[in-house]
Design an enzyme around this catalytic site. Structure first.
Site, PDB file in Angstrom:
ATOM      1  N   CYS A 112       0.855  -1.115   0.081  1.00  0.00           N
ATOM      2  CA  CYS A 112       0.012   0.268  -0.031  1.00  0.00           C
ATOM      3  C   CYS A 112       1.014   1.192   0.011  1.00  0.00           C
ATOM      4  O   CYS A 112       0.406   2.311  -0.280  1.00  0.00           O
ATOM      5  CB  CYS A 112      -0.970   0.169   1.303  1.00  0.00           C
ATOM      6  N   LYS A 429      14.589  -6.895  29.885  1.00  0.00           N
ATOM      7  CA  LYS A 429      13.408  -5.906  29.461  1.00  0.00           C
ATOM      8  C   LYS A 429      12.339  -7.095  28.960  1.00  0.00           C
ATOM      9  O   LYS A 429      12.819  -7.706  28.172  1.00  0.00           O
ATOM     10  CB  LYS A 429      13.721  -4.954  28.580  1.00  0.00           C
ATOM     11  N   PHE A 759      -7.667  -4.026   4.194  1.00  0.00           N
ATOM     12  CA  PHE A 759      -8.008  -5.490   4.838  1.00  0.00           C
ATOM     13  C   PHE A 759      -9.356  -5.636   5.445  1.00  0.00           C
ATOM     14  O   PHE A 759      -9.623  -6.413   6.582  1.00  0.00           O
ATOM     15  CB  PHE A 759      -6.959  -5.454   6.245  1.00  0.00           C
ATOM     16  N   GLU A1220      -6.815 -13.339   0.533  1.00  0.00           N
ATOM     17  CA  GLU A1220      -7.295 -13.829   2.023  1.00  0.00           C
ATOM     18  C   GLU A1220      -6.790 -15.011   1.964  1.00  0.00           C
ATOM     19  O   GLU A1220      -6.572 -15.663   3.327  1.00  0.00           O
ATOM     20  CB  GLU A1220      -8.753 -13.847   2.277  1.00  0.00           C
TER      21      GLU A1220
END
Ligand SMILES: Cc1cc2nc3c(=O)[nH]c(=O)nc-3n(C[C@H](O)[C@H](O)[C@H](O)COP(=O)(O)OP(=O)(O)OC[C@H]3O[C@@H](n4cnc5c(N)ncnc54)[C@H](O)[C@@H]3O)c2cc1C
Ligand code: FES
Ligand code: FES
Length: 1271
Positions: A112, A429, A759, A1220
């Site tokens: 995109c 962390k 999406f 998809e």
């Protein structure tokens, strides 16, 4: 006191000298106001990196420039004084691209394109300081950038070509590999076996044809700016002043006193370092009071670094990156390695390059406070009121009390890290729940005692002394920290104990596809791996999205959103908001025209017909629902004013979860959706040797498209409208606009150039959240209005994938063959219907997944709750269906003592069998994909290697999962039609208009390829024109993976129609050029334009009148590694084989496969949508909604398009839809992690099923599961 009041900086080659500029204006707002829209705004909070720019700073002493990356959305403009800002437009353009832009673009690293400028600039910044980086440095440089489309593989591959170490791909050939250009491949690599390569092309890009990277050709620091800087060496203060805010940047501390004396008493004064955090906090607050900032950003004493043998002095104005660099330069580097590791773990280089340690310390959040506490950091404090200088040690009471000590005109000037008495022995962390960080720093003191500082457990960091790390939990409990807050502690401790090694870059990818022969000099480009149509524009910042459009007289709108999930609206007070300078109006339900409607989806032709209101009507039914909107001169003013609107509520009890809805019987329909096949499964379970039963919850997923919902509505003459909007359905947007205003559709032209990702989130109702409100405002004010949602607005106001609760009962015989299955699925639709019933229909209709279950019953319920309204999302119900089914299969296989992949293989449905929806499986090669995938992954060997690894490794375990996907296409009836306009211009070029939206999926390039094939023309003669409803009307929504099918089909029909007349003429004028043929056609009045309605020719190709005509199928083999002591996991390898028919474009298809896989991987492992019990969304920003990043990409990512695929003559050039289907394969990551956990079971695989683990696989859940199995 000399004071300069003009802000001077360069952006690319342009000098700016600004006075009276609001000092808290961000760089990104400034750039965009100047037409430099390359930097995109994906989040406005420093997380997505789409706004990344490069800042050059001149060092007067060293006479050189240093370049850093930074987030333009966070940077206050005053910070840029005397800087050289480089934006994506500054380094190249589509005609002359920078090598970074070119490699990303041609390497298929942009879909995109919304994230692309940010990635380009992050990489560019790295190269400016390090022209031959290592692979791990490249990934590190990109970790502050998010991409939702590509899955990162092509981005990393493209940028790794700059790596000095990478020997597998061309580095622009500054050197050669084994004496040869790297494009000359040696023998096929290890993983290409069993003749798989004989007909395959390896890799999508020929890197050798790219321009070489030459660091000497980079932009130089502007000489004029150097001269200015040198001239200003004696300047004392730089200041910017507006009515609202004044900022002073003194060159040394001695001027601060003078500044303070000049200020009127009662001024609100902020002492800041970079000012980045303060600006961010003020922008979010309701505070509008005038203020004075004193920034120490330029203060020489506070920018000092002194490295002594056992002491390191750090000035208070140093950024965290500068502190890291100082430590790395220190002779005590070895002693400091854990500390450096912790600073390397900082979430984003771009933020750390600007954010100061002082700001971090005083926020009490994150890593630095823990570090300072463990080190007992000595900070130096200056009080300008008393002229006192004092030293404060960061000890246990520091964070409780510093606000009383560092207050008023008291500042931190510097700190000293004293290494005489301490050594940092451990650091860690961690993000156990993937929502907020905890960290730990341990130091050992020379007196033999230790200090452990922890942050993230309580409001402030905690220090414990002389406690063994293994006794921490006991100690913290003694301190009164509740048990539930300590859930992540064991992982943190285990991580702290691990030696911190430098990660070696390891990244191998392979893309295999069948090359196309250029037959007889035909120009057709179908089948070629061509780059996305807009790739060059994406990576150079030339591509414009809605927010980038320049519209005269434009106003901006911000939404006023509900702060309750369920409440009556008692009063809305807009008085404070309307007083703010620059505010123009407030709109709400009362501004809907009398002939219009607040619920446009109720129109019978709406897609879908549904009930979402634009504005709340006396009642709010979801947190984040739109109540009204403020319109103002700038987006910043509108957003500030929207926060000042006071809404009074009378709270009502919200329905939040699926369980709440079931209890309250809150459904969208009275009757559930039920499908069944075979006999009643309840009668069949008695025949089963093994039965499993249970429930599993799959939480929701945000679309997280990088471009938020956006629209600009422009009133034209005579009641006509132009609407620029990011929508997947121009026709539906046009219909809704018409019914909202109560006018005819013919008055409205909806234009869509491109989307920064969709999406499904911009398919139906949801994209109206920005557009419809802007339309009502523009109609009221008779001026163009723009609405671009902030990331927060987008996340709370729009829904995503439906959460689903699945109940399953599944049984098989002794061999593992399925006999019966009974399923119930409850989906959470949110507060309005949207397409919930369609999604639920898809869950039920695909509930058998890829399997044949002879006796099956599936029941689906659509729950109505007080949460955001959920909608279409990539996969549309199938991810939920496949996950519930696969979950049951995995459990059943383990119960039956069969490897899950064997069980799956045994039960795959095949061509000719009937699915639960009653349709026959046609044109389907799932089993072939499965077999080829096993070969590609070398499955048998992998299983053996994994077993060996697991036997020999105590803390790390590996797991494997193979799953498949089957996706039926097309979707039937009105969804299978399209209208296209193909026009040949008199110079021989061709323009094509379609109603399908380009949102990154490569629809346009595929359509161009179809047209070039059908017209036999070079592709550069053809252009796809933007979607505009005045050209292509009534086109169905772009979605469902069938865009190329339906538009490609119609384009081919239109081209064939044109060529039926022009073709014979072309033959007649053989010697003539195409241009001459076109001119002659015109002279003979042969039509040069064709507007064609294309409908899929079901009958013609012998297909059924309903149900899928073909299936796109695929298989994946995923291997993960987990650390059982921390719960972390890593994707080791992913091998995918997919059948895309004769691919129209292998690069696009492979891009969809990789991106789809990673999107579902995120859903399975880290993304979570959480509400509190009052229905407030807790995961409301990219800070607390985790998305996959470059660091999650598998070390080995291999994709193969099936050799000799299933070709189906009805489809355009025998291709298959792809958007998809590959997403469903990402579920394998969940089962691979589960497999790895299961390896801890005593009698694997028989007893190794874990009952309660559900997505997302947070480290906490994984470690807990491992702990349970180890017991
Ligand atoms: C996207 C993002 C990611 C982040 N990731 C991390 C992370 O991974 N780890 C982590 O630890 N932190 C992280 N942070 C937090 C970040 O490090 C702090 O917000 C930042 O360090 C604040 O510094 P600043 O220069 O922006 O502060 P400023 O805006 O300059 O100051 C903030 C406040 O600090 C006080 N202050 C600043 N300087 C002085 C001074 N010299 N004397 C007295 N008071 C002073 C003032 O009260 C001021 O208002 C992240 C922040 C963002 C936005
Ligand atoms: S980081 Fe700046 S917009 Fe996201
Ligand atoms: S290409 Fe990266 S977000 Fe779309």
């Amino acid at each position: 006191m000399s004071m300069r009041k003009t802000l001077i900086f360069f952006v690319n080659d342009q000098k700016f000298e600004l006075e009276n500029v609001d000092p808290d204006l961000t760089l990104v707002s400034f750039l965009r106001s100047k037409g430099l829209t390359g930097a995109k705004v994906g989040c406005l909070e420093g997380v997505c990196g789409s706004c990344t720019v490069v800042i050059g700073k001149w060092n007067h002493n060293h006479k050189n420039a240093k370049y850093i990356s930074a987030n333009a959305c966070l940077l206050p403009i005053f910070w840029l004084d005397l800087c050289f800002v480089i934006t994506v437009e500054g380094i190249g353009n589509p005609e002359k691209m920078h090598p970074v832009q070119e490699r990303l673009s041609r390497g298929h690293g942009s879909q995109c394109g919304y994230c692309s400028p940010g990635f380009v600039m992050a990489m560019y910044a790295l190269l400016r300081n390090n022209p031959y980086p290592e692979e791990n440095e490249i990934r590190q440089a990109l970790k502050g950038n998010l991409c939702r489309c590509t899955g990162y593989r092509p981005i990393i591959e493209a940028f790794n070509t700059f790596s000095s170490k990478n020997k597998s791909i061309c580095t622009g050939c500054p050197g050669q590999v084994n004496g040869q250009c790297c494009q000359i491949k040696s023998s096929p690599s290890d993983f290409v076996k069993d003749g798989l390569t004989d007909i395959y092309e390896q890799g999508l890009t020929k890197w050798k044809d790219f321009q070489k990277y030459d660091p000497t050709q980079e932009l130089v620091f502007p000489p004029e700016l150097i001269q200015t800087i040198e001239k200003l060496q004696n300047e004392e203060i730089f200041s910017l002043q507006t009515k609202h805010t004044t900022i002073y940047c003194p060159k040394t501390l001695k001027y601060v006193k003078n500044i303070l004396q000049k200020l009127s008493t009662g001024s609100k004064i902020y002492h800041v370092s970079s000012g980045q955090a303060l600006r961010f906090d003020l922008a979010k607050s309701k505070n509008t009071d005038p203020s004075v900032w004193i920034s120490y950003n330029k203060c020489e004493e506070m920018r000092r670094v002194e490295l002594k043998e056992e002491q390191i002095l750090i000035g208070a104005a140093l950024s965290l990156s500068e502190v890291r660099e100082a430590l790395a330069r220190s002779e005590q580097k070895e002693k400091l390695k854990n500390l450096i590791w912790l600073l390397d773990e900082y979430s984003s280089i771009h933020v750390g390059n600007v954010a100061t340690w002082t700001g971090s310390l005083l926020s009490a959040f994150g890593d630095f406070p823990a570090l300072a506490l463990a080190l007992n950091l000595k900070i130096y404090i200056q009080n300008f009121d008393t002229d006192e200088i004092s030293i404060l040690k960061v000890g246990n009471d520091f964070f409780d009390t510093y606000k009383t000590k560092i207050t008023g005109n008291t500042i931190i000037t510097h700190a000293v890290i004293d290494l005489k008495e301490v050594e940092v022995t451990r650091a860690a962390k961690f993000d156990p729940e993937l929502r907020s960080l905890i960290n730990l720093v341990e130091v050992e003191c020379t007196n033999g005692k230790n200090r452990i500082a922890l942050n993230g457990f309580e409001k402030f960091p905690i220090l414990v002394e002389n406690v063994k790390i293994d006794d921490l939990e006991k100690e913290l409990k003694k301190l009164g920290i509740p048990e539930e807050k300590l859930e992540g502690l064991p992982s943190l401790v285990n991580m702290a104990k691990q030696e911190k090694k430098k990660e070696e870059g390891h990244f191998e990818t392979l893309q295999l596809f069948q090359p196309i022969d250029n037959k007889d000099g035909h120009y057709g480009s179908v089948g070629r791996p061509l780059a996305h149509q807009y790739a060059d524009r994406h990576t150079t910042g030339d591509a414009r999205y809605v927010e980038d459009l320049k519209i005269p007289d434009l106003l901006h709108l911000a939404l006023v959103l509900s702060e309750e999930a369920h409440a009556e609206i008692v009063n809305v007070d807009t008085s404070e908001a309307l007083k703010l300078k620059g505010v123009v109006a407030y709109v709400d339900i009362n501004d809907i025209p009398t002939k219009g409607t607040n619920v446009p989806g109720t129109h019978p032709m709406s897609i879908p017909p549904e009930d979402t209101p634009i504005f709340a009507d006396k009642l709010v039914i979801s947190y984040g629902q739109t109540i009204g909107a403020i319109i103002a001169e700038t987006p910043e003013i509108a957003r500030k004013a929207a926060k000042l609107v006071k809404v009074e509520y009378k709270k009502l009890k919200p329905i939040v979860t699926i369980q709440d809805a079931v209890e309250a019987k809150s459904y969208f329909t009275v009757e559930p959706i039920v499908l069944k096949q075979g006999e009643d499964p309840d009668d069949k379970f008695k025949d089963c040797a093994h039965v499993v039963e249970g429930k599993v919850y799959l939480q929701g997923q945000q679309h997280a498209y990088m471009e938020p919902q956006s629209a600009i509505c422009v009133p034209e003459e005579s009641g006509e409208w132009t609407i620029h909007t990011a929508t997947q359905s121009g026709a539906n947007a046009q219909l809704h606009a018409a019914v909202i205003l109560g006018i005819g559709k013919h008055k409205i032209n909806v234009r869509v150039k491109r989307l920064g990702g969709g999406f499904g989130g911009k398919a139906g109702t949801q994209c109206g959240r920005a557009r419809n409100v802007a339309l009502i405002a523009a109609n009221k004010l008779k001026r163009p209005v723009s609405c671009v949602l902030t990331r927060y607005e987008d996340m709370v106001n729009t829904g995503g994938r439906h959460p689903a609760l699945g109940y399953y009962k599944l049984g098989c015989d002794t061999s593992g063959k399925l006999i019966a299955g009974k399923f119930e699925a409850y989906v959470n639709g949110g507060y309005s219907q949207d397409c919930t019933l369609w999604v639920l229909g898809a869950v039920v209709a695909t509930g058998d997944g890829t399997f044949h279950v002879p006796n099956i019953k599936y029941t689906g319920y659509a729950c109505k709750t007080n949460t955001a309204s959920n909608t279409a999302m990539r996969g549309f119900g199938q991810p939920q269906a496949i996950f519930i089914m696969e979950y049951a299969m995995d459990k059943l296989a383990r119960k039956a003592g069969i490897l899950p992949e064997k069980m799956r293989e045994l039960n795959h449905a095949v061509e000719g069998q009937t699915r639960i929806d009653g349709h026959t499986i046609l044109n389907d090669v799932l089993s072939k994909c499965w077999e080829e995938c096993k070969k590609l992954a070398d499955y048998k060997k992998l299983r053996v290697e994994i077993d060996e690894f697991n036997q020999n490794s105590t803390t790390r375990k590996r797991g494997l999962a193979m799953t498949a996907s089957r996706f039926g296409l097309l979707h039937g009836k009105t969804f299978e039609q399209a209208f296209v306009l193909v026009q040949i211009y008199l110079d021989g070029t061709v323009g094509i208009s379609i109603g399908g939206a380009e949102m990154g999926q490569g629809l346009n390039i595929k359509c161009l390829q179809v047209a070039s094939q059908a017209l036999n023309l070079p592709i550069d003669k053809i252009t796809m024109i933007e979607v505009a409803t005045d050209k292509t009307a009534n086109v169905p929504v772009t979605g469902g993976s069938q865009g190329a099918d339906i538009h490609g089909h119609a384009i081919k029909k239109a081209c064939d129609q044109l060529m039926s007349k022009i073709g014979p003429l072309r033959k007649e004028l053989q010697e003539k050029s195409w241009e001459d043929v076109v001119a002659e056609a015109y002279n003979r009045c042969i039509p040069l334009s064709a507007g064609v309605h294309g409908q899929f020719p079901r009958e013609e190709v012998g297909g059924p009148s309903d149900g899928a005509l073909y299936h796109t199928t695929g298989a994946v083999c995923t291997v993960v590694e987990i650390d059982i002591t921390t719960g972390e996991h890593w994707l080791k390898s992913v091998d995918i084989v997919m059948d895309t028919g004769n691919s129209l474009n292998p690069a696009i298809d492979i891009g969809q496969i990789e991106g789809g896989f990673m999107q579902m991987y995120g859903h399975m492992t880290m993304e979570q949508v959480l509400w509190d019990d009052q229905g407030r969304l807790m995961t409301d920003s990219f800070r607390n909604y985790r998305l996959p990043t470059v660091s999650h990409v598998p070390d080995n990512f291999r994709v193969m398009l099936l050799k000799n695929p299933n070709t189906y003559p009805g489809a355009v050039y025998s291709s298959k839809g792809i958007g998809e289907p590959p997403l469903l394969l990402g579920a394998s990551a969940f089962f691979a992690v589960k497999d790895a956990i299961s390896s801890l079971a005593k009698n694997w695989p028989e007893e190794a099923y874990i009952n309660n683990i559900e997505p997302p696989l947070t480290p906490y859940k994984v470690r807990k599961a491992c702990d349970e199995l180890k017991k």
